[in-house]
Design a protein around this motif. Sequence first.
Motif, PDB file in Angstrom:
ATOM      1  N   ILE A 274      -0.068 -27.530 -20.890  1.00  0.00           N
ATOM      2  CA  ILE A 274       0.790 -26.844 -19.922  1.00  0.00           C
ATOM      3  C   ILE A 274       0.276 -25.416 -19.763  1.00  0.00           C
ATOM      4  N   LEU A 275       0.020 -25.036 -18.538  1.00  0.00           N
ATOM      5  CA  LEU A 275      -0.314 -23.657 -18.194  1.00  0.00           C
ATOM      6  C   LEU A 275       0.830 -23.144 -17.333  1.00  0.00           C
ATOM      7  N   TYR A 276       1.280 -21.923 -17.590  1.00  0.00           N
ATOM      8  CA  TYR A 276       2.428 -21.431 -16.829  1.00  0.00           C
ATOM      9  C   TYR A 276       2.382 -19.919 -16.671  1.00  0.00           C
ATOM     10  N   SER A 277       3.050 -19.454 -15.630  1.00  0.00           N
ATOM     11  CA  SER A 277       3.127 -18.015 -15.407  1.00  0.00           C
ATOM     12  C   SER A 277       3.948 -17.399 -16.536  1.00  0.00           C
ATOM     13  N   GLY A 278       3.441 -16.288 -17.062  1.00  0.00           N
ATOM     14  CA  GLY A 278       4.040 -15.656 -18.237  1.00  0.00           C
ATOM     15  C   GLY A 278       5.477 -15.204 -18.053  1.00  0.00           C
ATOM     16  N   ASN A 279       5.938 -15.081 -16.812  1.00  0.00           N
ATOM     17  CA  ASN A 279       7.327 -14.673 -16.615  1.00  0.00           C
ATOM     18  C   ASN A 279       8.310 -15.743 -17.096  1.00  0.00           C
ATOM     19  N   LEU A 280       7.844 -16.964 -17.340  1.00  0.00           N
ATOM     20  CA  LEU A 280       8.718 -18.001 -17.873  1.00  0.00           C
ATOM     21  C   LEU A 280       8.972 -17.825 -19.369  1.00  0.00           C
ATOM     22  N   ASP A 281       8.276 -16.895 -20.008  1.00  0.00           N
ATOM     23  CA  ASP A 281       8.510 -16.610 -21.427  1.00  0.00           C
ATOM     24  C   ASP A 281       9.663 -15.639 -21.657  1.00  0.00           C
ATOM     25  N   ARG A 282      10.210 -15.100 -20.594  1.00  0.00           N
ATOM     26  CA  ARG A 282      11.348 -14.197 -20.747  1.00  0.00           C
ATOM     27  C   ARG A 282      12.570 -14.977 -21.237  1.00  0.00           C
ATOM     28  N   PRO A 283      13.597 -14.286 -21.707  1.00  0.00           N
ATOM     29  CA  PRO A 283      14.841 -14.978 -22.067  1.00  0.00           C
ATOM     30  C   PRO A 283      15.403 -15.728 -20.851  1.00  0.00           C
ATOM     31  N   GLU A 284      16.118 -16.796 -21.121  1.00  0.00           N
ATOM     32  CA  GLU A 284      16.658 -17.614 -20.033  1.00  0.00           C
ATOM     33  C   GLU A 284      17.522 -16.797 -19.074  1.00  0.00           C
TER      34      GLU A 284
ATOM     35  N   ALA B  20       1.376 -25.584 -24.816  1.00  0.00           N
ATOM     36  CA  ALA B  20       1.730 -24.735 -23.676  1.00  0.00           C
ATOM     37  C   ALA B  20       1.119 -23.350 -23.829  1.00  0.00           C
ATOM     38  N   PHE B  21       0.531 -22.869 -22.736  1.00  0.00           N
ATOM     39  CA  PHE B  21      -0.149 -21.578 -22.738  1.00  0.00           C
ATOM     40  C   PHE B  21       0.327 -20.731 -21.557  1.00  0.00           C
ATOM     41  N   PRO B  22       0.897 -19.547 -21.834  1.00  0.00           N
ATOM     42  CA  PRO B  22       1.294 -18.675 -20.737  1.00  0.00           C
ATOM     43  C   PRO B  22       0.095 -17.890 -20.202  1.00  0.00           C
ATOM     44  N   ALA B  23       0.103 -17.659 -18.913  1.00  0.00           N
ATOM     45  CA  ALA B  23      -0.913 -16.797 -18.298  1.00  0.00           C
ATOM     46  C   ALA B  23      -0.458 -15.350 -18.457  1.00  0.00           C
ATOM     47  N   ALA B  24      -1.337 -14.513 -18.950  1.00  0.00           N
ATOM     48  CA  ALA B  24      -1.018 -13.095 -19.094  1.00  0.00           C
ATOM     49  C   ALA B  24      -0.977 -12.412 -17.723  1.00  0.00           C
ATOM     50  N   HIS B  25      -1.740 -12.949 -16.789  1.00  0.00           N
ATOM     51  CA  HIS B  25      -1.818 -12.392 -15.440  1.00  0.00           C
ATOM     52  C   HIS B  25      -1.740 -13.550 -14.465  1.00  0.00           C
TER      53      HIS B  25
ATOM     54  N   ASP C 195      10.534 -13.164  -7.620  1.00  0.00           N
ATOM     55  CA  ASP C 195      10.062 -13.575  -8.948  1.00  0.00           C
ATOM     56  C   ASP C 195       9.621 -15.040  -8.942  1.00  0.00           C
ATOM     57  N   TYR C 196       8.453 -15.282  -8.372  1.00  0.00           N
ATOM     58  CA  TYR C 196       7.902 -16.632  -8.337  1.00  0.00           C
ATOM     59  C   TYR C 196       7.445 -17.034  -9.739  1.00  0.00           C
ATOM     60  N   ALA C 197       7.490 -18.342 -10.000  1.00  0.00           N
ATOM     61  CA  ALA C 197       6.988 -18.873 -11.266  1.00  0.00           C
ATOM     62  C   ALA C 197       6.228 -20.167 -10.975  1.00  0.00           C
ATOM     63  N   PHE C 198       5.360 -20.524 -11.905  1.00  0.00           N
ATOM     64  CA  PHE C 198       4.555 -21.727 -11.730  1.00  0.00           C
ATOM     65  C   PHE C 198       4.319 -22.376 -13.079  1.00  0.00           C
ATOM     66  N   ILE C 199       4.311 -23.703 -13.089  1.00  0.00           N
ATOM     67  CA  ILE C 199       3.999 -24.449 -14.298  1.00  0.00           C
ATOM     68  C   ILE C 199       3.133 -25.640 -13.914  1.00  0.00           C
ATOM     69  N   TYR C 200       2.052 -25.816 -14.658  1.00  0.00           N
ATOM     70  CA  TYR C 200       1.086 -26.888 -14.414  1.00  0.00           C
ATOM     71  C   TYR C 200       0.998 -27.741 -15.664  1.00  0.00           C
ATOM     72  N   LEU C 201       1.309 -29.022 -15.537  1.00  0.00           N
ATOM     73  CA  LEU C 201       1.257 -29.956 -16.655  1.00  0.00           C
ATOM     74  C   LEU C 201       0.112 -30.928 -16.396  1.00  0.00           C
TER      75      LEU C 201
END
Length: 151
Positions: free
Chosen positions: A6-16, A55-60, A78-84
């Motif tokens: 899983i690759l995802y935009s790092g903004n998904l690592d914020r608190p819910e 799962a790996f967050p993108a720093a940028h 605040d767009y987000a993206f996740i690739y599985l």
Amino acid sequence: MPHLVILYSGNLDRPEAEGGTDMRALCRALADAMLTIHDEGGRQVFPTGGTRVLAFPAAHWAIADGGDAGEAAGMGRDYAFIYLNLRMGRGRSAAVQKRSGGALEAVARQHFAEQLSRRPIGITVQVDEGPEVFDAKISSLHPLFTPLRST
């Protein structure tokens, strides 16, 4: 081998409460779903000891137009993206491949249902089958899930 990366935009690592998600819970739910998939003969498709979800967050990141359309639609910038990406070894039927992708899609859809309803988020689920040119496996995990054989 079944590896789900899983690759995802790092903004998904914020608190819910700030638009993030519990990525650890998503990984566990995806692994659990993989372990329920069976082939046409009723055999478990993905061996328990070989199933991995990473799962790996993108720093940028840069997504779509940077937020203009989301802002105009009242959903925010605040767009987000996740690739599985599920990588499975060769030899599984097209039906098993589709069933695997569908199971992962259902978990992702459920996990992100609330976010999909209120913010711009893109989710991609891709299943790949490889023609490996080299495939070595070293594991002390598999024996934990293999029934003991009498000699």
